[in-house]
Design an enzyme around this catalytic site. Structure first.
Site, PDB file in Angstrom:
ATOM      1  N   SER A  81       9.259  -2.840  -5.665  1.00 37.07           N
ATOM      2  CA  SER A  81      10.379  -2.230  -4.905  1.00 37.07           C
ATOM      3  C   SER A  81      11.137  -2.847  -4.141  1.00 37.07           C
ATOM      4  O   SER A  81      12.186  -2.544  -3.560  1.00 37.07           O
ATOM      5  CB  SER A  81       9.809  -0.822  -4.280  1.00 37.07           C
ATOM      6  OG  SER A  81       9.661   0.213  -5.180  1.00 37.07           O
ATOM      7  N   LYS A 218      12.534  -4.394   3.227  1.00 40.32           N
ATOM      8  CA  LYS A 218      12.069  -3.682   1.975  1.00 40.32           C
ATOM      9  C   LYS A 218      10.527  -3.750   1.689  1.00 40.32           C
ATOM     10  O   LYS A 218      10.289  -4.875   1.440  1.00 40.32           O
ATOM     11  CB  LYS A 218      12.949  -3.579   0.789  1.00 40.32           C
ATOM     12  CG  LYS A 218      12.794  -2.602  -0.497  1.00 40.32           C
ATOM     13  CD  LYS A 218      13.062  -1.086   0.106  1.00 40.32           C
ATOM     14  CE  LYS A 218      12.590   0.048  -0.874  1.00 40.32           C
ATOM     15  NZ  LYS A 218      11.173  -0.033  -0.556  1.00 40.32           N
ATOM     16  N   THR A 219       9.655  -2.666   1.586  1.00 40.92           N
ATOM     17  CA  THR A 219       8.450  -2.747   0.986  1.00 40.92           C
ATOM     18  C   THR A 219       8.293  -2.676  -0.335  1.00 40.92           C
ATOM     19  O   THR A 219       9.334  -2.332  -1.298  1.00 40.92           O
ATOM     20  CB  THR A 219       7.513  -1.764   1.680  1.00 40.92           C
ATOM     21  OG1 THR A 219       8.035  -0.387   1.526  1.00 40.92           O
ATOM     22  CG2 THR A 219       7.650  -1.824   3.206  1.00 40.92           C
ATOM     23  N   GLY A 220       7.234  -2.899  -1.036  1.00 42.55           N
ATOM     24  CA  GLY A 220       7.105  -2.689  -2.532  1.00 42.55           C
ATOM     25  C   GLY A 220       5.744  -2.916  -2.753  1.00 42.55           C
ATOM     26  O   GLY A 220       4.979  -3.503  -1.872  1.00 42.55           O
TER      27      GLY A 220
END
Length: 229
Positions: A81, A218-220
């Protein structure tokens, strides 16, 4: 009296535990003293947590990298992500999305995450990391145009193998923490091959306030089988 300045530090962390890869791509704007010395990164918290991986920083002014593990700094992983930063740029550049408040409507909703089983504006889809909405957008952009964006920006290994709506979550796209840091630095400086207005809009939806400072990121996450090789 020492004067203060704004130091821009970009960070990328890659942590693994129990078959899961957790990624964070971010850059942070923090206030610091001119005379503040850069010290080695303390890795004790990660070691105590049982996670395998590392934390990596790039000094936005000097271009110097800092890493808890040089080996992991150049270890390629699936972006998962965190790729929503790039696909947001592509969606706005292509015109598939006209503005950050444009509503994205899907024909049906069947996610196990109830909070995204609805129409979402673009900024909310990013904030909630709504995969079905982004898969829809990437399909609308199309493989040919998306490949040209990957090539022009030199993003990771630039591979779209695995399918137009799967390549960044379960396909062949890979990127190292070092490449992520360099990508974020170029985004912050508006040096990517996208319109300035597009990059400004993406920086805006990436922003949130944490402990009195501005964090853009942004995390993922991905399973270890998909996330590392």
């Amino acid at each position: 009296m020492l004067k203060s300045k704004i130091s821009r530090i970009r960070g990328f962390s890659l942590l693994c535990k129990r078959g899961t890869v957790f990624l964070v791509a971010l850059f942070v704007i923090v206030s610091c003293s001119v005379s503040q010395q850069v010290r080695p990164l303390d890795d004790s918290a990660r070691l105590a947590s049982g996670f395998e991986g590392g934390v990596f920083l790039l000094d936005g002014e000097s271009g110097e990298f800092f890493a808890t593990s040089e080996q992991w700094l150049v270890r390629a992983a699936i972006p998962a992500s965190t790729f929503k930063v790039f696909s947001s740029l592509a969606a706005l550049e292509s015109g598939v999305v006209a503005s950050t408040d444009q509503v994205i409507r899907l024909p049906t909703y069947s996610s196990t995450r109830e909070e995204i089983n609805r129409d979402l504006d673009f900024a909310s889809a990013f904030a909630l990391s709504a995969l079905p909405h982004y898969q829809h957008l990437v399909r609308e952009i199309g493989a040919t145009k998306m490949q040209s964006y990957l090539d022009n920006a030199d993003y990771g290994n630039r591979s779209m193998g695995g399918g137009v709506d799967q390549f960044w979550i379960a396909g062949d796209l890979r990127i190292t923490p070092r490449q992520q840091l360099e990508f974020l630095r170029r985004l912050h400086r508006s040096e990517l091959p996208f319109r300035d207005t597009v990059m400004a809009q993406v920086r805006q939806i990436m922003q949130r306030t944490e402990r009195g400072g501005n964090v853009f990121g942004k995390t993922g996450w991905a399973t270890s089988a998909e996330g590392l090789h």
